[in-house]
Design an enzyme around this catalytic site. Structure first.
Site, mmCIF file in Angstrom:
data_model
loop_
_atom_site.group_PDB
_atom_site.id
_atom_site.type_symbol
_atom_site.label_atom_id
_atom_site.label_comp_id
_atom_site.label_asym_id
_atom_site.label_seq_id
_atom_site.Cartn_x
_atom_site.Cartn_y
_atom_site.Cartn_z
ATOM 1 N N GLY A 233 -12.214 -10.289 -3.031
ATOM 2 C CA GLY A 233 -12.103 -11.475 -2.187
ATOM 3 C C GLY A 233 -12.070 -12.805 -2.907
ATOM 4 O O GLY A 233 -11.902 -13.848 -2.269
ATOM 5 N N GLU A 268 -14.186 -5.066 -6.583
ATOM 6 C CA GLU A 268 -12.849 -4.582 -6.197
ATOM 7 C C GLU A 268 -11.877 -5.748 -6.074
ATOM 8 O O GLU A 268 -11.330 -6.002 -5.001
ATOM 9 C CB GLU A 268 -12.927 -3.864 -4.838
ATOM 10 C CG GLU A 268 -13.894 -2.711 -4.765
ATOM 11 C CD GLU A 268 -14.132 -2.236 -3.318
ATOM 12 O OE1 GLU A 268 -13.828 -2.995 -2.372
ATOM 13 O OE2 GLU A 268 -14.621 -1.123 -3.161
ATOM 14 N N PRO A 269 -11.633 -6.494 -7.139
ATOM 15 C CA PRO A 269 -10.743 -7.658 -7.013
ATOM 16 C C PRO A 269 -9.273 -7.249 -6.985
ATOM 17 O O PRO A 269 -8.870 -6.287 -7.637
ATOM 18 C CB PRO A 269 -11.040 -8.447 -8.293
ATOM 19 C CG PRO A 269 -11.409 -7.397 -9.296
ATOM 20 C CD PRO A 269 -12.108 -6.298 -8.518
ATOM 21 N N GLY A 270 -8.497 -7.958 -6.216
ATOM 22 C CA GLY A 270 -7.047 -7.754 -6.205
ATOM 23 C C GLY A 270 -6.375 -9.073 -6.536
ATOM 24 O O GLY A 270 -5.900 -9.324 -7.645
ATOM 25 N N ARG A 271 -6.410 -9.974 -5.552
ATOM 26 C CA ARG A 271 -5.753 -11.270 -5.670
ATOM 27 C C ARG A 271 -6.100 -12.007 -6.969
ATOM 28 O O ARG A 271 -5.220 -12.520 -7.664
ATOM 29 C CB ARG A 271 -6.157 -12.128 -4.470
ATOM 30 C CG ARG A 271 -5.385 -13.426 -4.344
ATOM 31 C CD ARG A 271 -5.992 -14.311 -3.257
ATOM 32 N NE ARG A 271 -6.219 -13.599 -2.020
ATOM 33 C CZ ARG A 271 -5.305 -13.400 -1.073
ATOM 34 N NH1 ARG A 271 -4.093 -13.882 -1.234
ATOM 35 N NH2 ARG A 271 -5.595 -12.721 0.024
ATOM 36 N N CYS A 338 16.226 -13.434 11.300
ATOM 37 C CA CYS A 338 16.271 -13.969 12.658
ATOM 38 C C CYS A 338 14.880 -14.038 13.269
ATOM 39 O O CYS A 338 14.549 -13.305 14.202
ATOM 40 C CB CYS A 338 17.173 -13.107 13.517
ATOM 41 S SG CYS A 338 18.742 -12.841 12.713
ATOM 42 N N GLU A 339 14.040 -14.889 12.701
ATOM 43 C CA GLU A 339 12.690 -15.154 13.214
ATOM 44 C C GLU A 339 12.382 -16.599 12.833
ATOM 45 O O GLU A 339 12.620 -16.989 11.687
ATOM 46 C CB GLU A 339 11.634 -14.289 12.512
ATOM 47 C CG GLU A 339 11.728 -12.805 12.721
ATOM 48 C CD GLU A 339 11.128 -12.338 14.038
ATOM 49 O OE1 GLU A 339 10.459 -13.144 14.727
ATOM 50 O OE2 GLU A 339 11.353 -11.176 14.374
ATOM 51 N N TYR A 367 -0.254 -9.106 -2.679
ATOM 52 C CA TYR A 367 0.195 -9.050 -1.285
ATOM 53 C C TYR A 367 1.604 -9.629 -1.128
ATOM 54 O O TYR A 367 1.941 -10.217 -0.113
ATOM 55 C CB TYR A 367 -0.820 -9.755 -0.357
ATOM 56 C CG TYR A 367 -2.226 -9.254 -0.599
ATOM 57 C CD1 TYR A 367 -2.582 -7.972 -0.193
ATOM 58 C CD2 TYR A 367 -3.162 -10.017 -1.300
ATOM 59 C CE1 TYR A 367 -3.848 -7.472 -0.459
ATOM 60 C CE2 TYR A 367 -4.434 -9.524 -1.569
ATOM 61 C CZ TYR A 367 -4.766 -8.259 -1.139
ATOM 62 O OH TYR A 367 -6.010 -7.765 -1.416
HETATM 63 C C1 LIG Z 1 -8.355 -5.836 0.234
HETATM 64 C C2 LIG Z 1 -9.626 -5.334 -0.294
HETATM 65 C C3 LIG Z 1 -10.096 -5.762 -1.541
HETATM 66 C C4 LIG Z 1 -9.379 -6.789 -2.393
HETATM 67 O O1 LIG Z 1 -9.447 -8.068 -1.888
HETATM 68 P P1 LIG Z 1 -8.899 -9.336 -2.754
HETATM 69 O O2 LIG Z 1 -9.075 -10.469 -1.839
HETATM 70 O O3 LIG Z 1 -7.476 -9.067 -3.075
HETATM 71 O O4 LIG Z 1 -9.741 -9.423 -3.977
HETATM 72 C C5 LIG Z 1 -11.266 -5.206 -2.007
HETATM 73 N N1 LIG Z 1 -11.963 -4.292 -1.291
HETATM 74 C C6 LIG Z 1 -11.545 -3.868 -0.080
HETATM 75 C C7 LIG Z 1 -12.346 -2.858 0.638
HETATM 76 C C8 LIG Z 1 -10.373 -4.380 0.454
HETATM 77 O O5 LIG Z 1 -9.968 -3.964 1.659
#
Ligand SMILES: *Cc1c(COP(=O)(O)O)cnc(C)c1O
Length: 404
Positions: A233, A268-271, A338-339, A367
Site C-alpha cells: 500500500g 507485500e508491496p507492489g506499486r 467510445c467512452e 496496475y
Molecule cells: C494489492 C495488494 C497488495 C499490494 O498493494 P500496493 O498498493 O500495490 O503495494 C498487497 N497485499 C494485498 C493483499 C493486496 O491485495
C-alpha cells in the site's frame, strides 16, 4: 528517465527511438529504476529484515518477476494464474503467500501441493475448505488470517480495503473466534496475522493506527504468530501535489512493536516497487481543436491503462522532445475508445504539440499492463525492458488473430 538536451531517455535509449522501432502504445520499463526501488525499500526497513513479497497483481510480467526474484524477493499472489507465473519466474515457494477474499477449492489444492509459505485466508468458510483439503491430503497446512482493522487509510475510496464496510478481512470478533477454534488444530497451523489497509497510502498515520489495532488484538487473543504480514500500500508521488510517505515513522513504529513481540515481518508491496519504473509510450493520432479545448487524441486508450478511467487516477504526460513554445489552452489527452471516461489527463497548458509526435504517460509500471483489457477488441500493448543500452521485448504486442 530524464532529458538529455531536449530528448527524453529511458536509461541510455531515446524514447522516440524505442517508439519508432517497436511501435506504440508500448510499456517501457527501466530495469535499473526497478532495482533501485527494491534496494531503497529494503533500506527503509533494514534492521528488521522483513520478508518482501512482491504483489504480482501490480505487474505479472514474467521477465519482471524474474528480475524481482534475482533481487531476492518473494511474491504475494491472488490467483492460481499468478501463482503459476511466480513459480515459473523461479520464486521460491517458501517465499510465496496466497492472498484473496475467495479462493476456489482448485486454487487452494494447487497452492497446497506447491508447499507455499502461507495461504492467507479471510473467511471462516474458506478456512473450513482448507481444513477439508488438509484431511484429504493428510497434511498440516500453514495459514494466515487477515484482520480487517477498521481503519481509513485516507486513500482513494475505490482502493481502500481496511474499513469495516470493505469486503476484506475478518472482524475482530470473527478473528478471535477463529483463533480459539483452530489454535490447537491437527490440520492447520495458524502462523500469520495479515492486514492490508489499502493502496497509494501517503500518510504514515493509518499504518501507526493499524499497528495499534494489531497489538491490541494479539493481547486479546494471547496467541503467538510466527509472521505478521503488514501488506503493501505504500504510495508513490504521481505528481508534486502528492505527499511523500514517511517511511522512517512507519519503520520506527514497527521496531517498537517488535520490542514487545517477537515475530517475522512480511511486506507485500507492489506499486512502490514498480510504478515509477515505467512509461507508456503513445503516439498522437490527431489533434482536434475547439474554441476552448485541444483534444489530443492518442493511440493509447483506457484498455491499455485504465487507472484514470477507473479511479480518477492522475498520471503525468510528458513530451519525448521538449520545446519552449507553451500553448495556454485546455488540453485533454484522450484515447480513441467510445467512452467519455477514456481520458487520461486534462491540463491548462502544454508545450506546442504536433500530430504523430510521441508522448509518454508516466508512472505506469503498477496496475498498468496488469489491468489492461481487449475492450473495443483492441490488442494489448507490448512491454519493453531497458537495461542501460540494451532493449528487450518482454511481451510481444498482442495480435488480432489471438483475440478473434
Ligand atoms: C494489492 C495488494 C497488495 C499490494 O498493494 P500496493 O498498493 O500495490 O503495494 C498487497 N497485499 C494485498 C493483499 C493486496 O491485495
Amino acid at each position: 528517465m530524464n532529458y538529455k538536451k531536449s530528448n527524453l531517455y529511458i536509461e541510455n535509449i531515446p524514447v522516440q527511438k524505442i517508439a519508432r522501432k517497436f511501435g506504440t502504445p508500448s510499456y517501457c520499463y527501466s530495469l535499473n529504476k526497478l532495482k533501485s526501488n527494491i534496494k531503497n525499500f529494503r533500506k527503509h526497513f533494514k534492521s528488521i529484515s522483513p520478508m518482501i513479497c512482491f504483489s504480482v497483481k501490480s505487474n505479472a510480467n514474467l521477465q519482471i518477476l524474474r528480475e524481482i526474484k534475482k533481487m531476492g524477493m518473494g511474491a504475494d499472489v491472488v490467483s492460481k494464474g499468478e501463482l503459476i507465473m511466480a513459480l515459473k519466474a523461479g520464486i521460491n515457494p517458501k517465499k510465496i503467500v496466497f492472498s484473496g477474499v475467495g479462493k476456489t477449492f482448485d486454487e487452494l489444492k494447487f497452492a497446497i501441493d506447491k508447499n507455499i509459505l502461507l495461504i492467507n485466508s479471510e473467511s471462516e468458510s474458506e478456512i473450513n475448505e482448507i481444513e477439508k483439503i488438509s484431511k484429504i491430503k493428510k497434511k498440516k497446512i500453514d495459514i494466515g488470517i487477515r484482520l480487517n482493522p477498521n481503519i481509513d487509510s485516507k486513500t482513494l475510496k475505490k482502493i481502500s480495503t481496511g474499513r469495516k464496510e470493505d469486503k476484506f478481512g475478518l472482524t475482530e470478533f470473527n478473528f478471535l473466534k477463529i483463533i480459539k477454534k483452530y489454535k490447537n488444530s491437527k490440520n492447520l497451523n495458524l502462523k500469520c496475522l495479515s492486514v492490508h489497509i489499502g493502496s497509494q497510502i501517503t500518510s504514515y498515520k493509518p499504518y501507526i493506527k493499524m499497528l495499534k489495532v494489531i497489538e491490541s488484538i494479539i493481547k486479546k487473543s494471547n496467541y503467538n504468530f510466527d509472521f505478521i504480514d503488514l501488506g503493501g500500500g505504500m504510495g508513490i508521488r504521481y505528481n508534486k501535489k502528492t505527499k511523500k510517505l514517511n517511511y522512517k515513522k512507519y519503520y520506527t513504529a514497527i521496531k517498537n512493536f517488535l520490542k514487545n513481540y517477537k515475530t517475522k515481518i512480511i511486506f507485500e508491496p507492489g506499486r512502490s516497487i514498480i510504478a515509477d519504473s515505467a512509461l507508456l509510450l503513445t503516439k498522437i493520432l490527431y489533434i482536434k481543436k475547439t474554441n476552448n479545448i485541444n483534444f489530443i487524441i492518442l493511440d493509447a486508450a483506457m484498455n491499455d491503462l485504465i487507472r484514470p478511467a477507473l479511479y480518477n487516477a492522475e498520471h503525468k504526460i510528458i513530451a519525448s522532445k521538449k520545446n519552449s513554445k507553451i500553448v495556454k489552452k485546455r488540453h485533454e489527452f484522450v484515447g480513441p475508445i467510445c467512452e467519455t471516461t477514456d481520458k487520461f489527463l486534462s491540463v491548462n497548458k502544454f508545450q506546442m504539440l504536433k500530430e504523430k509526435e510521441i508522448l509518454s504517460i508516466c508512472d505506469v509500471g503498477a496496475y498498468g499492463m496488469s489491468l489492461s483489457s481487449n475492450y473495443n477488441l483492441r490488442t494489448k500493448p507490448s512491454e519493453i525492458l531497458i537495461n542501460k543500452s540494451s532493449v528487450k521485448i518482454i511481451r510481444k504486442r498482442q495480435k488480432l488473430n489471438n483475440i478473434i
